[in-house]
Write an enzyme that holds these catalytic residues in place. Structure first.
Site, PDB file in Angstrom:
ATOM      1  CE  LYS A  26      -1.756   1.616   4.032  1.00 30.27           C
ATOM      2  NZ  LYS A  26      -1.606   3.044   4.371  1.00 30.27           N
ATOM      3  CG  ASN A  27       2.060   2.912   3.525  1.00 35.59           C
ATOM      4  OD1 ASN A  27       0.951   3.325   3.160  1.00 35.59           O
ATOM      5  ND2 ASN A  27       2.345   2.676   4.793  1.00 35.59           N
ATOM      6  NE  ARG A  79       0.655  12.422   7.068  1.00 35.61           N
ATOM      7  CZ  ARG A  79       0.961  13.524   7.737  1.00 35.61           C
ATOM      8  NH1 ARG A  79       0.011  14.274   8.227  1.00 35.61           N
ATOM      9  NH2 ARG A  79       2.198  13.890   7.914  1.00 35.61           N
ATOM     10  CB  CYS A 103      -4.660   5.994  10.374  1.00 35.12           C
ATOM     11  SG  CYS A 103      -5.268   4.585   9.436  1.00 35.12           S
ATOM     12  NE  ARG A 108      -0.223  10.170  10.305  1.00 40.51           N
ATOM     13  CZ  ARG A 108      -0.571   9.248   9.427  1.00 40.51           C
ATOM     14  NH1 ARG A 108      -1.817   8.879   9.317  1.00 40.51           N
ATOM     15  NH2 ARG A 108       0.336   8.678   8.633  1.00 40.51           N
ATOM     16  CG  ASP A 299       2.710   1.223   9.615  1.00 43.80           C
ATOM     17  OD1 ASP A 299       2.261   2.070  10.411  1.00 43.80           O
ATOM     18  OD2 ASP A 299       2.992   1.486   8.437  1.00 43.80           O
ATOM     19  CB  ILE A 321       7.049   6.623  14.704  1.00 43.70           C
ATOM     20  CG1 ILE A 321       8.127   5.546  14.572  1.00 43.70           C
ATOM     21  CG2 ILE A 321       6.892   7.468  13.449  1.00 43.70           C
ATOM     22  CD1 ILE A 321       9.454   5.984  14.068  1.00 43.70           C
ATOM     23  NE  ARG A 392      -7.894   4.411   4.854  1.00 41.16           N
ATOM     24  CZ  ARG A 392      -7.586   5.612   5.295  1.00 41.16           C
ATOM     25  NH1 ARG A 392      -8.214   6.105   6.331  1.00 41.16           N
ATOM     26  NH2 ARG A 392      -6.654   6.331   4.711  1.00 41.16           N
TER      27      ARG A 392
HETATM   28  C1  EPZ Z   1       4.112   6.786   6.733  1.00 38.89           C
HETATM   29  O1  EPZ Z   1       3.354   7.836   7.316  1.00 38.89           O
HETATM   30  C2  EPZ Z   1       3.137   5.674   6.492  1.00 38.89           C
HETATM   31  N1  EPZ Z   1       2.076   6.139   5.630  1.00 38.89           N
HETATM   32  C3  EPZ Z   1       2.549   5.198   7.812  1.00 38.89           C
HETATM   33  O2  EPZ Z   1       1.753   4.095   7.545  1.00 38.89           O
HETATM   34  C4  EPZ Z   1       3.681   4.795   8.756  1.00 38.89           C
HETATM   35  O3  EPZ Z   1       3.146   4.490  10.007  1.00 38.89           O
HETATM   36  C5  EPZ Z   1       4.683   5.929   8.893  1.00 38.89           C
HETATM   37  O4  EPZ Z   1       5.145   6.353   7.575  1.00 38.89           O
HETATM   38  C6  EPZ Z   1       5.907   5.573   9.699  1.00 38.89           C
HETATM   39  O5  EPZ Z   1       6.553   4.471   9.125  1.00 38.89           O
HETATM   40  C7  EPZ Z   1       2.269   6.206   4.333  1.00 38.89           C
HETATM   41  O6  EPZ Z   1       3.326   5.860   3.805  1.00 38.89           O
HETATM   42  C8  EPZ Z   1       1.122   6.667   3.498  1.00 38.89           C
HETATM   43  P1  EPZ Z   1       5.992  10.132   8.911  1.00 38.89           P
HETATM   44  P2  EPZ Z   1       3.904   9.291   7.381  1.00 38.89           P
HETATM   45  O7  EPZ Z   1       5.820  11.438   8.227  1.00 38.89           O
HETATM   46  O8  EPZ Z   1       4.846   9.507   6.260  1.00 38.89           O
HETATM   47  C9  EPZ Z   1       6.274  13.574  12.213  1.00 38.89           C
HETATM   48  C10 EPZ Z   1      -0.231   2.788   7.724  1.00 38.89           C
HETATM   49  O9  EPZ Z   1      -1.028   2.265   8.543  1.00 38.89           O
HETATM   50  N2  EPZ Z   1       6.078  14.575  11.168  1.00 38.89           N
HETATM   51  O10 EPZ Z   1       7.177   9.296   8.593  1.00 38.89           O
HETATM   52  O11 EPZ Z   1       2.743  10.185   7.549  1.00 38.89           O
HETATM   53  C11 EPZ Z   1       5.014  12.752  12.464  1.00 38.89           C
HETATM   54  O12 EPZ Z   1       4.102  13.391  13.309  1.00 38.89           O
HETATM   55  C12 EPZ Z   1       0.485   4.000   8.112  1.00 38.89           C
HETATM   56  O13 EPZ Z   1      -0.024   2.338   6.602  1.00 38.89           O
HETATM   57  C13 EPZ Z   1       6.200  15.921  11.483  1.00 38.89           C
HETATM   58  O14 EPZ Z   1       6.479  16.270  12.597  1.00 38.89           O
HETATM   59  O15 EPZ Z   1       4.721   9.265   8.696  1.00 38.89           O
HETATM   60  C14 EPZ Z   1       5.575  11.494  13.062  1.00 38.89           C
HETATM   61  O16 EPZ Z   1       5.801  11.677  14.430  1.00 38.89           O
HETATM   62  C15 EPZ Z   1      -0.141   4.920   9.016  1.00 38.89           C
HETATM   63  N3  EPZ Z   1       5.988  16.845  10.500  1.00 38.89           N
HETATM   64  C16 EPZ Z   1       6.938  11.355  12.371  1.00 38.89           C
HETATM   65  O17 EPZ Z   1       7.216  12.623  11.790  1.00 38.89           O
HETATM   66  C17 EPZ Z   1       5.678  16.495   9.234  1.00 38.89           C
HETATM   67  O18 EPZ Z   1       5.522  17.385   8.385  1.00 38.89           O
HETATM   68  C18 EPZ Z   1       6.988  10.310  11.296  1.00 38.89           C
HETATM   69  O19 EPZ Z   1       5.888  10.383  10.463  1.00 38.89           O
HETATM   70  C19 EPZ Z   1       5.572  15.122   8.914  1.00 38.89           C
HETATM   71  C20 EPZ Z   1       5.770  14.185   9.910  1.00 38.89           C
END
Ligand code: EPZ
Length: 413
Positions: A26-27, A79, A103, A108, A299, A321, A392
């Site tokens: 998916k991702n 997202r 989610c 986020r 995840d 995370i 999803r």
């Molecule tokens: C990706 O989310 C995945 N989603 C998530 O998969 C996964 O849990 C996550 O990476 C971590 O591996 C997709 O790829 C679509 P991040 P993402 O930005 O990119 C902070 C699933 O169930 N952050 O790496 O949104 C954030 O709050 C899911 O498939 C900021 O502070 O995660 C978090 O603490 C859900 N500012 C950390 O970074 C920003 O602008 C990492 O989040 C962006 C993120």
């Protein structure tokens, strides 16, 4: 009319048997689809999972024919919609989008994206809950961007935007998830110039639109789906082969399960779990801490909690995370798990404990899957009320688990 899953639990018995094929990730798919905006011709794609989120992304892209605006109703629920903003801004010189949904995993934010676009020379205007970015002279300019946090989607979005920017972009403290080098390699084969994807420093030299010339992007196997099925097989399987997967993307999980004394064999593109060789109570409870790739994936944190609840000993699960990713814990406790929520980032698990049937409502995609695992090991018939969150991310999950011998059905209520 709504739907629900009904699962007859195995009460700790290990009867599942057979082979389950892993679908495309998916991702990975959700980032490759937006990359199609960077192409002059059509970008053919293979191994796309047939899941709700992919359909939503396709609708979002189809909506772009009316201009560089992301449909609010869809983007607010997905997202990954934010990934599309990068290539659209790079190609059209402007993009309009709402705050993305997805989610609920605590806060986020999207600051990294906004700062990244500004660094690439775009100006932002925020009006009526919409962000409107416009590049000076309609063209982004390469820049050096340091991410204060490691973010998967921010890395992907800015990498894609930089492909059509003028000059060189360097992304530092970039995410290293395997989806990123897989996409970069494909884009390079189609004319992009990206080096270092899969390491913390990615360098992109911008150029013109890409040409697929019939070359296909093949979605890599979903390492989270594979990992979830491996955990399920350890808990409820006699002998289960998880095939069409990429074991080298699952090093952290396999190392933890090895230390917990799970018996499995690793092949080039499969993992066979011999769950029947051991009682769940013979597994050791190992403490786990989530981490960016190649560390233990957040995840898989909820499915891992179910595993820990069945293993012997005491240990902690530390989520590094996200905040708010333990909302499933109360339900597992209601089912009989011995879990103490220490703080928003840490739970303490003691096992093994027998689980019993419950009516459940998955708070998010991965927790929903953890509920399927918990219902499978529990005694009695459990229901999971909102299969949509699971749909999803997991294609026809009930059919695939049924084929392994689990009594699971989707019911209209
Ligand atoms: C990706 O989310 C995945 N989603 C998530 O998969 C996964 O849990 C996550 O990476 C971590 O591996 C997709 O790829 C679509 P991040 P993402 O930005 O990119 C902070 C699933 O169930 N952050 O790496 O949104 C954030 O709050 C899911 O498939 C900021 O502070 O995660 C978090 O603490 C859900 N500012 C950390 O970074 C920003 O602008 C990492 O989040 C962006 C993120």
């Amino acid at each position: 009319m709504s739907e629900r899953f009904v699962i007859e639990g195995l009460a700790g018995k290990k009867t599942l048997q057979g082979e389950v094929e892993i679908k495309g990730a998916k991702n990975a798919a959700l980032k490759a689809l937006p990359a199609s905006v960077l192409f002059e011709d059509e970008m053919p794609m293979g191994n796309l999972p047939d899941i709700e989120d992919v359909r939503r992304m396709q609708e979002l892209i189809a909506g772009l024919k009316d201009g560089p605006v992301l449909r609010k109703d869809i983007a607010e629920r997905l997202r990954a919609s934010i990934v599309l903003t990068g290539p659209v801004l790079a190609r059209d010189g402007e993009v309009t989008f709402p705050y993305p949904g997805g989610c609920v995993l605590g806060e986020r934010p999207i600051d990294l994206f906004l700062q990244g676009f500004k660094a690439l020379g775009a100006e932002v205007e925020e009006k009526d809950d919409l962000f409107h970015f416009r590049a000076k002279n309609k063209k982004l300019k390469g820049a050096r961007i340091f991410f204060p946090f490691i973010s998967v989607t921010a890395t992907e979005t800015l990498m894609l935007a930089a492909v059509l920017a003028e000059g060189e972009t360097v992304l530092q403290n970039a995410a290293m998830e395997p989806e990123i080098p897989v996409l970069a390699e494909y884009l390079n084969a189609c004319g992009a110039n990206i080096t270092g994807a899969g390491t913390p420093t990615i360098t992109i030299t911008g150029g013109g639109l890409l040409h697929a010339a019939g070359r296909k992007y093949v979605t890599p196997p979903d390492r989270i789906e594979a990992g979830s099925f491996i955990i399920l097989a350890a808990l409820a399987g006699k002998e289960v082969k998880i095939s069409h997967c990429e074991p080298k993307h699952m090093g952290a999980l396999l190392a933890v399960l090895r230390r917990a004394d799970v018996d499995f064999e690793i092949g080039k593109d499969y993992v066979t779990v011999f769950g029947g060789n051991k009682e769940n109570s013979a597994y050791k409870l190992i403490s786990v801490r989530t981490h960016e790739y190649p560390g233990f994936p957040t995840d898989l944190q909820a499915p891992m909690a179910v595993f820990m609840s069945q293993a012997t000993g005491e240990g902690t699960l530390l989520e590094t995370i996200f905040d708010g990713r333990f909302r499933y814990a109360d339900d597992l406790i209601r089912m009989g798990a011995d879990i103490t929520v220490m703080n928003p980032h840490k739970i303490l698990v003691r096992g093994p404990k027998n689980l019993s049937r419950k009516e459940l409502e998955g708070p998010d995609l991965r927790a929903g899957l953890a509920y399927i695992l918990a219902a499978t090991v529990a005694e009695g018939t459990s229901t999971i009320n909102n299969p949509y969150v699971i749909d999803r991310g997991y294609e026809r999950i009930e059919e695939r688990l049924f084929a392994l011998g689990l009594s699971i059905r989707r019911e209209q209520v």
